[in-house]
Scaffold this motif. Sequence first.
Motif, short mmCIF file in Angstrom:
data_model
loop_
_atom_site.label_atom_id
_atom_site.label_comp_id
_atom_site.label_asym_id
_atom_site.label_seq_id
_atom_site.Cartn_x
_atom_site.Cartn_y
_atom_site.Cartn_z
N ALA A 244 0.84 -1.21 0.00
CA ALA A 244 0.00 0.00 0.00
C ALA A 244 0.86 1.24 0.00
CB ALA A 244 -0.91 -0.01 1.23
N PHE A 245 1.92 1.18 0.78
CA PHE A 245 2.85 2.30 0.86
C PHE A 245 3.47 2.59 -0.50
CE2 PHE A 245 5.60 5.20 2.83
CZ PHE A 245 6.91 4.96 2.44
N LEU A 246 3.86 1.52 -1.22
CA LEU A 246 4.49 1.71 -2.53
C LEU A 246 3.49 2.28 -3.53
CD1 LEU A 246 6.70 -1.48 -2.82
CD2 LEU A 246 7.48 0.88 -2.75
N ILE A 247 2.22 1.86 -3.41
CA ILE A 247 1.21 2.38 -4.33
C ILE A 247 1.05 3.88 -4.11
CG2 ILE A 247 -1.25 2.39 -4.89
CD1 ILE A 247 -1.26 -0.62 -4.37
N VAL A 248 0.96 4.26 -2.85
CA VAL A 248 0.83 5.69 -2.53
C VAL A 248 2.03 6.46 -3.07
CG1 VAL A 248 0.79 7.35 -0.64
CG2 VAL A 248 -0.60 5.30 -0.49
N GLY B 267 12.73 8.67 5.05
CA GLY B 267 12.59 9.24 3.71
C GLY B 267 11.18 9.58 3.29
N SER B 268 10.19 9.40 4.14
CA SER B 268 8.84 9.74 3.71
C SER B 268 8.29 10.85 4.59
CB SER B 268 7.93 8.52 3.79
OG SER B 268 7.39 8.43 5.09
N LEU B 269 7.40 11.65 4.02
CA LEU B 269 6.98 12.88 4.66
C LEU B 269 6.27 12.64 5.99
CD1 LEU B 269 6.58 15.93 4.63
CD2 LEU B 269 4.55 15.60 3.25
N GLY B 270 5.26 11.75 5.97
CA GLY B 270 4.45 11.56 7.17
C GLY B 270 5.27 11.06 8.34
N VAL B 271 6.09 10.03 8.09
CA VAL B 271 6.92 9.47 9.16
C VAL B 271 7.92 10.51 9.64
CG1 VAL B 271 8.48 7.59 9.78
CG2 VAL B 271 6.66 7.18 8.15
N SER B 272 8.45 11.31 8.69
CA SER B 272 9.43 12.32 9.05
C SER B 272 8.83 13.35 10.00
CB SER B 272 9.92 13.01 7.78
OG SER B 272 11.08 13.74 8.04
N VAL B 273 7.60 13.80 9.71
CA VAL B 273 6.96 14.77 10.60
C VAL B 273 6.74 14.16 11.97
CG1 VAL B 273 4.88 16.14 10.99
CG2 VAL B 273 5.86 16.03 8.72
N PHE C 65 11.00 17.11 0.58
CA PHE C 65 9.69 16.49 0.35
C PHE C 65 8.80 17.33 -0.55
CE2 PHE C 65 10.55 13.12 3.17
CZ PHE C 65 11.22 13.63 4.25
N ASN C 66 9.32 18.46 -1.04
CA ASN C 66 8.60 19.30 -2.00
C ASN C 66 7.23 19.74 -1.51
OD1 ASN C 66 10.60 19.36 -4.05
ND2 ASN C 66 10.13 17.22 -4.43
N VAL C 67 7.12 20.07 -0.25
CA VAL C 67 5.89 20.71 0.22
C VAL C 67 6.01 22.19 -0.14
CG1 VAL C 67 5.56 19.08 2.09
CG2 VAL C 67 6.89 21.15 2.48
N ASN C 68 4.87 22.90 -0.15
CA ASN C 68 4.99 24.32 -0.49
C ASN C 68 5.43 25.11 0.74
OD1 ASN C 68 2.74 25.10 1.11
ND2 ASN C 68 1.36 24.54 -0.55
N LEU C 69 5.74 26.39 0.51
CA LEU C 69 6.37 27.19 1.56
C LEU C 69 5.49 27.33 2.79
CD1 LEU C 69 9.18 28.46 1.36
CD2 LEU C 69 8.06 30.67 1.17
N HIS C 70 4.18 27.48 2.59
CA HIS C 70 3.28 27.63 3.73
C HIS C 70 3.28 26.38 4.59
CE1 HIS C 70 0.75 31.19 2.16
NE2 HIS C 70 1.52 31.56 3.15
#
Lengths: 204, 504
Positions: free
Chosen positions: A5-9, B347-353, B284-289
Motif C-alpha cells: 500500500a505504501f508503494l502504491i501511494v 525518507g517519507s513525509l508523514g513518518v518524518s513529521v 519532500f517538496n511541500v509548499n512554503l506555507h
Amino acid sequence: MAIRAFLIVLSCLAAATCRGATFSSLQQTLIVTASPQPAQVLKAGEDEITVTWSLNSTFPAGVDSSYKTVTIKLCYAPISQKYRGWRKTVDNLVKDKTCQHKIVANKPYISSSSNNTFTSTVLRDVPTATYFIRAYAQNSEGDEVAYGQTTDSHKAVNLFEIQAITGRHVSLDIASICFSAFSILSLFGFFFLEKRKSKASESK
Amino acid sequence: MEISHGSYNQKKFALPVDSEHKATEFRLFSAAAPHMRAFHLSWISFFACFVSTFAAPPLLPIIRDNLDLTATDIGNAGIAAVSGAVFARIAMGTACDLFGPRLASATLTLLTAPAVYCTSIADSPISFLLVRFFTGFSLATFVSTQFWMSSLFSGRVVGTANGVAGGWGNLGGGATQLIMPLVFDLIQNIGATKFTAWRIAFFIPALFQTLSAYGIFFLGQDLPDGNYSELHKSGEKHKDNFAQVFHHAVTNYRGWILALTYGYCFGVELTIDNIIAQYFYDRFNVNLHTAGIIAASFGLANLFSRPGGGMLSDFMAKRFGMRGRLWTLWVVQTLGGVFCIILGQVGSLGVSVAVMLVFSVFVQAACGLTFGVVPFVSRRSLGIISGMTGGGGNVGAVLTQVIFFRGSRYSTETGLTLMGVMMICCTLLITLIYFPQWGGMFCGPSSKGKTTEEDYYMSEWSSSEREKGFHRASLKFSENSRSERGRKIGSAATPIDGTPNTYV
C-alpha cells in the motif's frame, strides 16, 4: 501488505509530480522580441516593457493547432540564479523556478496575426536582477506546449536588468529612528527612577 | 496562606513560602505579586525576544528578493542571529548577580528593541546581518528568566518554574513562523507593496518587546523581599564583588559540563528552528506555507515539552534527589539524539513529521531538565552559571550550523544524522557531574569528612566574608536544598562547628 500500500501511494505521488511537462520536451516555435535593449536598466514600477511574439514561419503549418493561450514571463538570467537555489532551473516545469514573474497571463493566442504585442509597467515587487523574457504557449488545459524567448539557448545574449524599488520610505525611516530613540530614552528614564527610589529607601 | 516571620519584617505572601520567602508552590493561573507576577512578566518578555529574533526566517522569501541576498548571506545572518547571545548570556548572568534580574532584563530588552525597529531600514546583506546579530542579543533574557525563577521559587518547584518560563518563551520561535506571515498579509491587504509590507511588519515584534520591558520595570520585583537596589541600600542584601562571583563560577567544573551539554539540546533546537522549513521544502517538496507550519509545530511543542522536562526533574528529585535529576537528564537527552539520527534517515513525509515531533519533545524536555540541575550548582554565582549554560546553548547552535549545515559538504539529512551522533557523545559528560553532598550518576554522596549542603555552598565564601555575614542567603539556601537528598535521607551529618572543607 502495508508495504505494498505504501508503494502504491508513493508511485501515485511520483506520477502526480511527473504530470507536468518538461522544458526539454517543448518546441521553440515562437519568436519573441521585447523593448529592453541589451544591458539596459529598467526601473520597477516606472518603466514599461513591450513584448511582441509571433509564430516562427519555418515550422510546418498547423504546428500551432493546440495553442490556445500565451503566458509571458520575466525569467532570471544565470548570473542572478548563482548562489540562489530558490531560482534554480529544473527541467520539470512544475518545479522550475526560473521564471517567477508574469508580465501577462493566459492571453488568447491568435495564430493568423503575426504581430501580437503587449505593453505593461514593470511591477513593483520585481527584485533587482538580470532578466530575459520567455513566452509559453499553452493548450486548452493550461499545460505548456511550446515556448519562445528573447535570448539564446545558453541564456547569454540580450539580457537586461531591472532595478527594484527599495521598499523604504522616508516616513518609515523616521518612525524607526524615533521609536529607537524613544526606547533608549526610556531606559535612561528607568535608571533615573531607580536611583531616586533607592535614595528614598536609604533616607528612610 | 502562610505568614512568614522574617527577622526584620512580617510579610504576607499569596503563596506558601520557605525561609528565604521563595514560593514552595507554583500556581500557573495566579498573577499574585511577587512570585507569579514575575513569572508571567519574564516568560512574556522572553517570548517577545524570541519572536523578534526569529521574525526574519518566515519572511525570507520576500526579504531575500528585496535585499538581493545569496544563500551564503542568509546562512551567515542565521548564524549571526544566534552567536551574539553567546557572550550576551554570560554578561547577563553577571548583571543579574550584581544588579538583579528585573533591571538587567528590562535594560537588555530596551537596548535591543532599536535593532528590531531598524530592521525596517535594512537595505543590503551587511545591514541585514547586523540587525539580526544585534537582535539576537535579546535571547540573553533567557538567563534573567531562569535566574529570576531560581530566586523566587524553592527547590521543590524550581524545575517546574524554570521549565515553564523557558518553554513558553521558546514558544516565540514557533509562534513567529505563524505571526509574521499573518501580519505581513494583513499589511499587504491594507495596500502596501511586498517590499514595504515586510518592513512595516517588523514594528509589531519591536513594539511588543518595548512594552514587555516597561511591564518588567514597573510591575516586577527581583526578590520576594524587594528589589536589589532597595535591599542593597537598606543593608538587607550585600552588594557582591564581581571578581569573586566570577571566580567561583569559572572554577566550578559542573557549570562547564552543563554548558556543553546544553549546547546539544538547546543549541540543536535553535539549529532546527533555522533549517527545518527548508529541509521539508527541499526534500519532500511541500509548499512554503506547509513547510512553515511544520517548522512552527517544532517550536510550538515547547508549550508542554520543556515545562514537562522541568516537572519531570522535580518529580524525580522528590524520590531520588539530585541523582534522579541527573539520570533523567542523561536518558532524555540521549533519546533525543537517537531520534535525531532517525530523523535524518527517514525518507517519507508523514513518518518524518512524526519523528520530528517526538524528537522535539525529547530535546526540549532535556532543556527543561538541564535547568532543574543548574540552580544547585552554585548559589553565589547563580547568574554567571546560568549565563554560561545559556551561552553554551548558543555556542552549540553556532557549532552545529557551521559544521553540519553550511555549504554543501553534507546533505541536510546526513547533517541531521551526524548531529544526533554528536548529541549522544556529548551527553555522556553528564556522567562526570558529582555533588559531594548528593552524589552523581554512578556514585553516592561522599561518606568521608563533612560533606553537607552547607559545606558545599559555604565553600564559596571566605571566612572574612562570612564574618561580615554576607553568606546568610547561601546558608538559608543550603537548608532548603536538603530536599535534593531524595526520600531516603542520607547519613551525611550536619557540621557541629569548624571550617567546612572547600570543594571544587
